[in-house]
Write an enzyme that holds these catalytic residues in place. Sequence first.
Site, mmCIF file in Angstrom:
data_model
loop_
_atom_site.group_PDB
_atom_site.id
_atom_site.type_symbol
_atom_site.label_atom_id
_atom_site.label_comp_id
_atom_site.label_asym_id
_atom_site.label_seq_id
_atom_site.Cartn_x
_atom_site.Cartn_y
_atom_site.Cartn_z
ATOM 1 C CG HIS A 160 53.960 107.858 65.308
ATOM 2 N ND1 HIS A 160 53.310 106.827 65.944
ATOM 3 C CD2 HIS A 160 54.955 108.245 66.144
ATOM 4 C CE1 HIS A 160 53.888 106.607 67.114
ATOM 5 N NE2 HIS A 160 54.897 107.454 67.257
ATOM 6 C CG ASP A 183 48.823 111.679 64.044
ATOM 7 O OD1 ASP A 183 48.696 112.351 65.090
ATOM 8 O OD2 ASP A 183 49.681 110.791 63.908
ATOM 9 C CD GLN A 230 55.403 115.249 67.152
ATOM 10 O OE1 GLN A 230 55.780 116.347 67.596
ATOM 11 N NE2 GLN A 230 55.692 114.115 67.754
ATOM 12 C CE LYS A 278 53.527 112.460 70.695
ATOM 13 N NZ LYS A 278 54.887 111.952 70.744
ATOM 14 C CB CYS A 313 57.168 105.348 66.279
ATOM 15 S SG CYS A 313 57.564 104.781 67.910
#
Length: 406
Positions: free
Chosen positions: A123, A200, A203, A226, A364
């Site tokens: 991202h 990261d 997700q 999220k 993104c």
Amino acid sequence: MIFNIEQIRADFPILQQQIYKRPLIYFDNAASTQKPSQVIDAIRQYYEHDNCNIHRGVHYLSVKATEAYEEARKEIRQFINAKSTHEIIFTKGATESLNLVASSFGKRYVHSGDEVITTIMEHHSNFVPWQQMCLERGARMHVVGINEKGELDLEELKSLLSEKTRLVALTHVSNVLGTINPVKEIVELAHKYGVPVLIDGAQGVSHLPVDVQDLDCDFYCFSGHKLYAPMGTGVLYGKEKYLEEMPPYQLGGEMIKDVYLDHTTFNELPFKFEAGTPNVEGVMGLQAAVAYLTGLGMGNIADYEDQLLKYAFEKLSAIDGFKFYGTSAHKASLISFLIGNIHPYDAGMIIDKMGIAVRTGHHCAMPLIDFLKIPGTVRASFAFYNTREEIDQLVFAISRVKQMLA
Ligand code: PMP
């Protein structure tokens, strides 16, 4: 069925509504998830009973709010199994967490001629901060590629690691391809070269159980919104040995120990990285979200979502001209696709009119979309409150898109 889906859906007020005279089907969970009543109630409870600025008062409400905030930190620590609450920094989201590390770790550890490794599936939030930091510091950024299934090229990653490497920064789960990266294996590999790894988890944390000590990663970050929690909340986990050495990211109240006319000493961890009044209401919501998810069990969530993913794959594969982007065997519950030559934006507009929220565009992740040489994708991303019947509706909507546009 692993858990009671009707009961779960009843916890999410927003899902009860109709749009365009049809029941809302929400398949945009990778962009942001919906919030259960438990989270909404926690925010109300905070404002009705506890609201006050934290860490700075001796009076009743200030102490109560501070205790609630620090209790939330303990629960987040437990949720991702960090060693200490010193390693849990509250931020306003994954983006801020990543900028914090790029800026602060960059200043401390990255110099001219050094190298940072990231991947093509990142991202922008986990790409642009490294790119810009490397440009500023005269360092070089390497970008690891993927194979046709959308899996990282681990051989390439291996070949790039060297004594010049200062950090590997990669996503746990791709927000476009759904690929679950073998992060534990990558951490092990990087550590052989003494290289720290940032994951990261924007997700990752909503789909999979995460244990940062087991992964042995050096940084892990995610966004509350999220994770069924309020917007404007996020977490940065970092190993104490790095956080201690890194300079503060923002300056101001709360992050100081003593301020003199000519110099300042800084607060201990985690407060050194939490300048200014934080989003206390949001953190109350984040705590409630984590309690809710823990109640369901992240393992159960992962299993249920995996069943949804397999069902969707089976149904959607049968559609003529349907193309998936991201077919790794290790995949979280999101599907990126194109239908023949139909532009993703046109498809998304028609699917929306049928009451189904999907996302279209570059998500993104422009370097990835350019690499794939496509205009973008349509992305349907599933949560544990979604059902097979909703996926059937998506299949029907796609047949309408084909009828109208093919
Ligand atoms: N990383 C990934 C993999 C993401 O999917 C996102 C959000 N789409 C982000 C980082 C940035 O998250 P936020 O905008 O909440 O800071």
